[in-house]
Each structure stands twice: as C-alpha cells, then as structure tokens.
Design a protein around this motif. Structure first.
Motif, PDB file in Angstrom:
ATOM      1  N   LYS A 114      10.698 -20.067 -24.124  1.00 32.83           N
ATOM      2  CA  LYS A 114      10.555 -20.236 -22.455  1.00 32.83           C
ATOM      3  C   LYS A 114      11.108 -19.047 -21.884  1.00 32.83           C
ATOM      4  O   LYS A 114      11.994 -18.965 -21.091  1.00 32.83           O
ATOM      5  CB  LYS A 114      11.399 -21.556 -22.078  1.00 32.83           C
ATOM      6  CG  LYS A 114      11.375 -22.737 -22.761  1.00 32.83           C
ATOM      7  CD  LYS A 114      11.958 -23.911 -22.242  1.00 32.83           C
ATOM      8  CE  LYS A 114      11.923 -25.078 -23.166  1.00 32.83           C
ATOM      9  NZ  LYS A 114      10.631 -25.449 -23.357  1.00 32.83           N
ATOM     10  N   GLU A 125       9.399 -17.294 -19.459  1.00 35.47           N
ATOM     11  CA  GLU A 125       8.546 -17.221 -18.293  1.00 35.47           C
ATOM     12  C   GLU A 125       9.812 -17.187 -17.176  1.00 35.47           C
ATOM     13  O   GLU A 125      10.784 -17.422 -17.137  1.00 35.47           O
ATOM     14  CB  GLU A 125       7.654 -18.447 -17.912  1.00 35.47           C
ATOM     15  CG  GLU A 125       6.770 -18.986 -18.832  1.00 35.47           C
ATOM     16  CD  GLU A 125       7.117 -20.167 -19.441  1.00 35.47           C
ATOM     17  OE1 GLU A 125       6.507 -21.143 -19.379  1.00 35.47           O
ATOM     18  OE2 GLU A 125       8.169 -20.478 -20.153  1.00 35.47           O
ATOM     19  N   LYS A 166      10.386 -18.506 -13.786  1.00 37.13           N
ATOM     20  CA  LYS A 166      10.008 -19.991 -13.297  1.00 37.13           C
ATOM     21  C   LYS A 166      10.189 -19.854 -11.640  1.00 37.13           C
ATOM     22  O   LYS A 166      11.149 -19.459 -11.009  1.00 37.13           O
ATOM     23  CB  LYS A 166      10.728 -20.955 -13.808  1.00 37.13           C
ATOM     24  CG  LYS A 166      10.414 -21.660 -15.040  1.00 37.13           C
ATOM     25  CD  LYS A 166       9.314 -22.481 -14.906  1.00 37.13           C
ATOM     26  CE  LYS A 166       8.822 -22.801 -16.221  1.00 37.13           C
ATOM     27  NZ  LYS A 166       7.522 -23.341 -16.403  1.00 37.13           N
ATOM     28  N   GLU A 170       9.633 -27.328  -8.958  1.00 34.77           N
ATOM     29  CA  GLU A 170       8.885 -26.201  -9.889  1.00 34.77           C
ATOM     30  C   GLU A 170       7.533 -26.011  -9.088  1.00 34.77           C
ATOM     31  O   GLU A 170       6.831 -26.673  -9.018  1.00 34.77           O
ATOM     32  CB  GLU A 170       8.729 -26.558 -11.059  1.00 34.77           C
ATOM     33  CG  GLU A 170       8.527 -25.183 -12.168  1.00 34.77           C
ATOM     34  CD  GLU A 170       8.144 -25.662 -13.529  1.00 34.77           C
ATOM     35  OE1 GLU A 170       9.033 -26.488 -14.092  1.00 34.77           O
ATOM     36  OE2 GLU A 170       7.425 -25.153 -14.109  1.00 34.77           O
ATOM     37  N   ILE A 171       7.509 -24.865  -8.899  1.00 37.38           N
ATOM     38  CA  ILE A 171       6.067 -24.373  -8.270  1.00 37.38           C
ATOM     39  C   ILE A 171       5.033 -23.788  -9.587  1.00 37.38           C
ATOM     40  O   ILE A 171       4.183 -24.001  -9.568  1.00 37.38           O
ATOM     41  CB  ILE A 171       6.113 -23.209  -7.228  1.00 37.38           C
ATOM     42  CG1 ILE A 171       7.142 -23.661  -5.999  1.00 37.38           C
ATOM     43  CG2 ILE A 171       4.820 -22.889  -6.820  1.00 37.38           C
ATOM     44  CD1 ILE A 171       7.282 -22.791  -4.915  1.00 37.38           C
ATOM     45  N   GLY A 172       5.477 -23.053 -10.306  1.00 37.07           N
ATOM     46  CA  GLY A 172       5.061 -22.355 -11.315  1.00 37.07           C
ATOM     47  C   GLY A 172       5.656 -21.210 -12.230  1.00 37.07           C
ATOM     48  O   GLY A 172       7.081 -21.259 -12.135  1.00 37.07           O
ATOM     49  N   GLY A 173       5.104 -20.974 -13.455  1.00 39.49           N
ATOM     50  CA  GLY A 173       5.760 -20.032 -14.138  1.00 39.49           C
ATOM     51  C   GLY A 173       4.930 -18.704 -14.546  1.00 39.49           C
ATOM     52  O   GLY A 173       3.569 -18.857 -14.456  1.00 39.49           O
ATOM     53  N   VAL A 174       5.335 -17.657 -14.483  1.00 40.33           N
ATOM     54  CA  VAL A 174       4.764 -16.337 -14.746  1.00 40.33           C
ATOM     55  C   VAL A 174       5.258 -15.906 -16.278  1.00 40.33           C
ATOM     56  O   VAL A 174       6.450 -15.576 -16.536  1.00 40.33           O
ATOM     57  CB  VAL A 174       5.031 -15.323 -13.809  1.00 40.33           C
ATOM     58  CG1 VAL A 174       4.615 -13.981 -14.296  1.00 40.33           C
ATOM     59  CG2 VAL A 174       4.362 -15.824 -12.450  1.00 40.33           C
ATOM     60  N   LYS A 175       4.138 -15.915 -17.063  1.00 39.33           N
ATOM     61  CA  LYS A 175       4.664 -15.618 -18.596  1.00 39.33           C
ATOM     62  C   LYS A 175       4.496 -14.106 -18.891  1.00 39.33           C
ATOM     63  O   LYS A 175       3.864 -13.420 -17.796  1.00 39.33           O
ATOM     64  CB  LYS A 175       3.564 -16.157 -19.459  1.00 39.33           C
ATOM     65  CG  LYS A 175       3.822 -17.550 -19.773  1.00 39.33           C
ATOM     66  CD  LYS A 175       2.912 -18.119 -20.970  1.00 39.33           C
ATOM     67  CE  LYS A 175       2.928 -19.674 -21.075  1.00 39.33           C
ATOM     68  NZ  LYS A 175       1.923 -20.088 -21.645  1.00 39.33           N
ATOM     69  N   TYR A 186      -1.187 -16.894  -3.975  1.00 38.46           N
ATOM     70  CA  TYR A 186       0.313 -17.165  -4.077  1.00 38.46           C
ATOM     71  C   TYR A 186       0.879 -17.504  -2.930  1.00 38.46           C
ATOM     72  O   TYR A 186       1.781 -18.467  -2.730  1.00 38.46           O
ATOM     73  CB  TYR A 186       0.912 -16.081  -4.677  1.00 38.46           C
ATOM     74  CG  TYR A 186       2.425 -15.958  -4.500  1.00 38.46           C
ATOM     75  CD1 TYR A 186       3.253 -16.903  -5.299  1.00 38.46           C
ATOM     76  CD2 TYR A 186       3.057 -15.373  -3.533  1.00 38.46           C
ATOM     77  CE1 TYR A 186       4.669 -16.768  -4.998  1.00 38.46           C
ATOM     78  CE2 TYR A 186       4.494 -15.137  -3.393  1.00 38.46           C
ATOM     79  CZ  TYR A 186       5.428 -16.089  -4.143  1.00 38.46           C
ATOM     80  OH  TYR A 186       6.517 -16.215  -3.782  1.00 38.46           O
ATOM     81  N   ILE A 206       0.492 -21.447  -1.461  1.00 39.49           N
ATOM     82  CA  ILE A 206       0.667 -22.534  -2.472  1.00 39.49           C
ATOM     83  C   ILE A 206       1.467 -23.573  -1.632  1.00 39.49           C
ATOM     84  O   ILE A 206       2.274 -23.390  -0.899  1.00 39.49           O
ATOM     85  CB  ILE A 206       1.655 -21.996  -3.620  1.00 39.49           C
ATOM     86  CG1 ILE A 206       0.961 -21.003  -4.418  1.00 39.49           C
ATOM     87  CG2 ILE A 206       2.263 -23.355  -4.665  1.00 39.49           C
ATOM     88  CD1 ILE A 206       1.700 -20.494  -5.828  1.00 39.49           C
ATOM     89  N   LYS A 207       0.888 -24.747  -2.013  1.00 37.50           N
ATOM     90  CA  LYS A 207       1.278 -25.957  -1.248  1.00 37.50           C
ATOM     91  C   LYS A 207       1.965 -27.029  -2.311  1.00 37.50           C
ATOM     92  O   LYS A 207       1.420 -27.170  -3.580  1.00 37.50           O
ATOM     93  CB  LYS A 207       0.168 -26.741  -0.215  1.00 37.50           C
ATOM     94  CG  LYS A 207      -0.115 -25.958   0.712  1.00 37.50           C
ATOM     95  CD  LYS A 207      -0.815 -26.779   1.677  1.00 37.50           C
ATOM     96  CE  LYS A 207      -1.074 -26.011   2.872  1.00 37.50           C
ATOM     97  NZ  LYS A 207      -1.925 -24.966   2.683  1.00 37.50           N
ATOM     98  N   ILE A 208       2.902 -27.706  -2.173  1.00 35.29           N
ATOM     99  CA  ILE A 208       3.814 -28.268  -3.125  1.00 35.29           C
ATOM    100  C   ILE A 208       2.940 -29.882  -3.016  1.00 35.29           C
ATOM    101  O   ILE A 208       2.569 -30.270  -2.018  1.00 35.29           O
ATOM    102  CB  ILE A 208       5.234 -28.781  -2.610  1.00 35.29           C
ATOM    103  CG1 ILE A 208       5.889 -27.291  -2.890  1.00 35.29           C
ATOM    104  CG2 ILE A 208       5.865 -29.769  -3.557  1.00 35.29           C
ATOM    105  CD1 ILE A 208       6.131 -27.156  -4.377  1.00 35.29           C
TER     106      ILE A 208
END
Lengths: 289, 326
Positions: free
Chosen positions: B267, B269, B271, B280-285, B321, B324-326
């Motif tokens: 894990k 990323e 976050k 959580e909106i998203g993750g960047v790996k 980016y 972004i809407k939840i």
C-alpha cells in the motif's frame, strides 16, 4: 530518352516529383508577429487536391504561462548557477526523468466496500474479459452477469450446496499441494508408491473436519479457535491465507475430536453473524484425490 | 499525469519542503546531502554538502535565501540557499530531528533525540539576520516528553510551539516560558508514534499522521480534534492541499517487511481524502517503498512525494483533478 525514363519511374514517385516541381511556384511562407498580444500569423500557400493554389492563414496566440505564474524573485532564481554536486553533473546521469508510465488518480470504486476485495475483483474481472465465461454466479447460475457475492437473488436462494469443490481445491493447493499435471511430484507421492505416512496424515486432517466460509478478513486462527472451542475439543484450526498479500481468504477449517461436537457446532454456528458477516459452517467435503 | 522522477538521493527520503514561491523544492534523505530542485521541471539546482549523517528535516526562510537542516550527525546547519555555502552550525550532544523557522525567520525550533543519558529536548534558537552575528545559544530548552519528538512547529504568532512524537501525544508549549499549555488526551488522540505534522496554509489547524494507521486534524489554538482520517497503512507523511479541501496521506508497511510480501500488500500509494467528509478520493501509485515525505506546492497544482526507494516523484495534477466531486 524521355519515354524511357518514364517507364522506369513508378507512378507513385512521379506524382511526388510533380508536386515538388511545382512547389517553387508558390510564394514563400510568411510569419507575422507575434505582436504584443502574443498573436502570431502564419501565411502559407499550397496546392489543393484539384491543383488550385490555396492560401492558408493560421493565427495562433502564444501565452507565456510560466512567467505569469512565477514571481520576479523566482525568475531570478531560475538563472542561478548550479552548485554542489549539481555542477559536475554528467550529461548522461539522467537524475531527472519523466515517468514513462501514465499515473492516474485512482478513484475508489464503490464507497463503503473494501479496497482489497475490489482489487481481487478487478483482477478477476480482467481475466474474465479474456475467458468470457469465468464469471459464474453460484447462487443463481447466471454466466458472465455478476459475481456470487453481488447476486440479486442471494437472499432468496437456499444457502447450501455452492462452494462444492473450490475452497477444498485451493486449500489442498496451499497445504498439501495436490499433484497436478506438469508439476514435480516427489517419488513418495506418486501413484503406485507406498504412502503410509502420507495417507495417515491426510486422514487425520479430514476427520471431523468442518469448513467455515464467509469469514471476515480480520479473522485469524485464534479467533476461530475461540469461537469453536465451546462445542468440544478441537484438534486443528486452519485459516486460508493468501501467500502474496498475507490477507485471509475468507475461509478456514476446524477439526473436532468428536463427531458429535462438530455436528453441534455446525447446527449452532451455521448462519451465525460473526464480525458483520454471516458464517457458513458445514462438513468439509472429503478430498477427491 | 506523468510524474517527474528525481533520483538524486542514494538513501530513503526523509523530508520535502517547497519554498514560499513554490519554485524550489528541498529534499532531505538519509544520505548526507540535502538537495534543491526546480519544482517545475525537476532539474537539480544544487546540493548542500557538509552533513555527516542522515538529514531528517529542513526549513527554508520566507525570502528563500536561508535553509536550515537538522541531521543525525548531532548538528543543525544554516545554509545559503543560492550557493550551498554553510553559514552556521548548531552543535548538540544528540541527533537533531525536526527544525522549523518561526514567522519572520528570526527564531528556529530544533528538536533533539534522546541519546546516551540525555532525554529528548526542544531548543529555540535565534537566527541572526547577519550570519556573522550568529551564536549557538538556546533561548529556551524544553524537556519532558519521552521518546523522539518527530516534529515541532510554531503556533500562531510564534506564541506557541506544537510538538508530537513517539509518545503519540500532541503538546502545545508556550514559546516564551516553555510551559506546557495543552496536551492531547489518550482517548481521542493517536495510539502510536506520530510521524508527521503539517500546518494548514492559514495556520488555523494542523494535521498529524501516525503509525496507528490514521491521520487527525486538530485546531491549532484549542487542540480540539476536528477530523480523523482512517487508512489501512501506517502513515509516514501527511500533506494538505492549499487550494482544495484535500488531505494526502502517505505511508506503507514497515520498510523492513517490504521485501517479504507482495507489493500489493505494501500500500505505497499516496491517498487523497476529502478534508471535510473524511472520505477517500483516490490514490496515486508509483513508489516501490513506503512514502516517507509529502509536500504540496503552495499553488496547490502539484505535489511531490519522497519514498523509501530514494526517489522523489513530482506530480503536476491533470485538469480533471480540480473538478473531482464526491
């Protein structure tokens, strides 16, 4: 002379030649600007398909984004000489590189559902695209529409049968590594060989074995032992763990010393709510091999 | 987005810091040389040679002319940002961990680790305008918390110092007298070592990240817990977007376990969480090891992450980016 040459030339090249020949007839390319607003005009002349001369004017506006954003001090810093190790930097050292991989901000798919499950689901879904019929619902028997866990008829269906061979097969793979084609089989395990100790051990593992499925990811062997011990003496507890991720795979086995204890545990705990999931407890099907 | 990879360090990254204009990025690592990069294209501008141990933390003055670094070689050094020249060295008997410059850049808070017999301490030093007048005397030394103090920052108007560390307690100290003003309580606070602490742009609240797999948002004056962000990995680094209500958490499993498990289990990323909804909106790996450092560009349009793998990854956000809407 001239016809001879033409026979040598292929028609494709000829056409290209033709255009080149005529190019000098066109007025040269003109660039006007950019003016104070950053507007640049490029005037070009070209022959179109019908052979007519066409004037093409391209108007572009150039904006200096970087300058608009940076402060005066920052622009000054841009021209600072390198210092320290950066002075002797080799051209080939390539300390700064742009990633060859496009990285996206990965959105979590469905809010509320667990990340790990989704990942596994995603991997399988990708596999399913190739194989097409991999996605088979064990509750309603529909192919390629949804997974068993997402079945809309899940609540209506009788909770039994399903899971007939899959968990046992993978358990065998994890624990005893059932011999399959193409893999190395030790001589003692080969067909026809004497296997007194091996079968002995296997029988012990299969005795009064209860399969527990739909365990939560956090459940570990001590938790299972704690859950099943009240019903009688337990000889073995096993929770299948994914070797790669170290996460529980959601099923396990419990062996009881007495068959009656096992039956009572099944009667009592099948359908029991444990860690927000409803357990399924049943007799483990004996291994076919 | 295509991140820019900067491979200037040979050891794990420990800290990242943008200057106020957001054109320079300072990186600290366990190798001995802090490095400065251009924050737009990732080009290396220079290195600061002189430390003899892991560099844990740095801070840069508002005018981007002075850099202060804290290192495990038991010193904190003041540097000329432009030339890489050492201006002054503060010597301690123990490794220096966190450094932070006060508003106005005339004061610095430096924390030291427990070492030999001496306990951990928070030192306040005066940073002289002219390096020639610089002295090594502490204006104030605060002792008391057990274990390392991983981060110490200045509170509003330089009247307080906020510290957090291995004992999982956030403390607010009076920066004049050294008196303990407030302490986070055990129930609502972190359960394990606090590894990161970052202030919001306006300085009204701050975010802490901890090995208990959560990050918490606190009011900087009252020390009331505002939000909790729960994640499934130990948090090593936190950052807050100056532009949007976003919070970034970086971390991953303990570095010693990385090679023994699958990379998916790590894990690694960064976050993104919604600051208000805690969702959580998203993750960047991208990193091959835990993320140890995170920093947001002051314009909020890019962020960088530094990992145990020795890479700094500089991400310029895609336009989507920002919607972004939840």
């Amino acid at each position: 002379m001239a016809p001879a040459q033409q026979t040598k030339l292929r028609w494709g090249e000829l056409e290209e030649d033709d255009a080149e020949d005529l190019d000098f007839l066109l007025p040269p390319r003109q660039v006007i600007g950019p003016d104070e607003n950053g507007i640049k005009k490029v005037v070009e002349y070209r022959f179109n398909d019908e052979g007519n001369k066409v004037k093409i004017t391209t108007t572009t506006r150039t904006r200096k984004l970087a300058n608009a954003r940076l402060s005066k001090r920052a622009i000054e810093r841009r021209s600072w000489p390198k210092f320290g190790d950066a002075v002797h930097e080799d051209v080939g050292s390539r300390l700064t590189m742009v990633s060859t991989e496009e990285i996206l901000l990965e959105r979590p798919r469905a809010p509320g559902s667990k990340q790990e499950e989704q990942k596994v689901g995603g991997d399988l879904a990708q596999l399913g695209k190739g194989g097409a019929t991999l996605m088979l619902c064990r509750t309603c028997g529909k192919k390629g529409d949804h997974w068993t866990s997402r079945c809309p008829y899940k609540d209506l269906a009788q909770p039994s049968e399903g899971f007939v061979d899959k968990p046992t097969a993978s358990e065998a793979g994890a624990a005893a590594s059932g011999p399959s084609k193409g893999t190395y089989v030790p001589p003692g395990m080969r067909a026809g060989a004497e296997r007194t100790t091996g079968s002995d051990m296997r029988r012990r593992n299969d005795e009064n074995s209860v399969r527990v499925t739909n365990l939560s990811e956090d459940t570990r062997e001590p938790d299972l032992l704690e859950l099943f011990r009240p019903f009688g003496a337990v000889s073995r507890v096993y929770v299948a763990v994914d070797q790669k991720t170290g996460m529980s795979r959601g099923f396990g086995f419990v062996n009881f010393v007495n068959r009656e204890d096992a039956q009572r545990a099944i009667n009592k705990l099948n359908g029991y709510g444990y860690d927000s999931l409803i357990l399924r407890v049943e007799w483990a099907t004996p291994r076919t091999n | 987005m295509r991140p820019i990879l900067m491979k200037g360090h040979e050891r794990p990254l420990t800290f990242l810091k943008y200057n106020r204009d957001g054109d320079l990025l300072f990186s600290c690592a366990k190798d001995h040389t802090p490095t400065v990069w251009f924050a737009d294209n990732g080009e290396r501008l220079g290195t600061y040679r002189g430390h003899n141990g892991a560099v844990w933390c740095c801070d840069v003055s508002r005018d981007s002319m002075t850099l202060i670094t804290g290192s495990a070689d038991q010193t904190a050094k003041v540097w000329n940002v432009q030339t890489g020249e050492q201006l002054f060295t503060f010597n301690f008997g123990c490794p220096a961990r966190a450094v932070d410059l006060a508003v106005g850049d005339h004061l610095a808070v430096i924390t030291t680790d427990p070492f030999m017999d001496s306990p951990s301490a928070i030192h306040v030093k005066i940073i002289a305008r002219d390096p020639a007048d610089q002295t090594g005397d502490s204006v104030l030394t605060i002792k008391g918390p057990q274990g390392r103090i991983n981060r110490a920052v200045w509170g509003p108007l330089n009247t307080t110092i906020i510290s957090a560390g291995e004992d999982a307690v956030v403390r607010i100290w009076d920066s004049e007298t050294g008196k303990l003003l407030k302490e986070s309580d055990k129930e609502s606070g972190h359960k394990k070592t606090i590894t990161a602490l970052t202030k919001s742009v306006d300085g009204s609240h701050f975010l802490t990240g901890s090995l208990d797999k959560s990050a918490r948002l606190w009011d900087i004056r009252t020390l009331t817990l505002i939000k909790t962000y729960v994640t499934e990995r130990p948090v090593n680094a936190v950052a807050m977007s100056p532009l949007l209500d976003h919070v970034v958490l970086g971390g991953g499993q303990d570095a010693s376990n990385v090679t023994t498990t699958d990379h998916r289990a790590g894990k690694f990323e960064a976050k993104f969480y919604d600051k208000i909804l805690q969702e959580e909106i998203g993750g960047v790996k991208g990193h091959f090891g835990p993320i140890n450092a995170l920093a947001f560009n002051p314009d909020g349009k890019s962020f960088s992450s530094g990992g145990e793998d020795g890479y700094v990854r500089l991400h310029h956000f895609d336009p989507d980016y920002f919607n972004i809407k939840i």
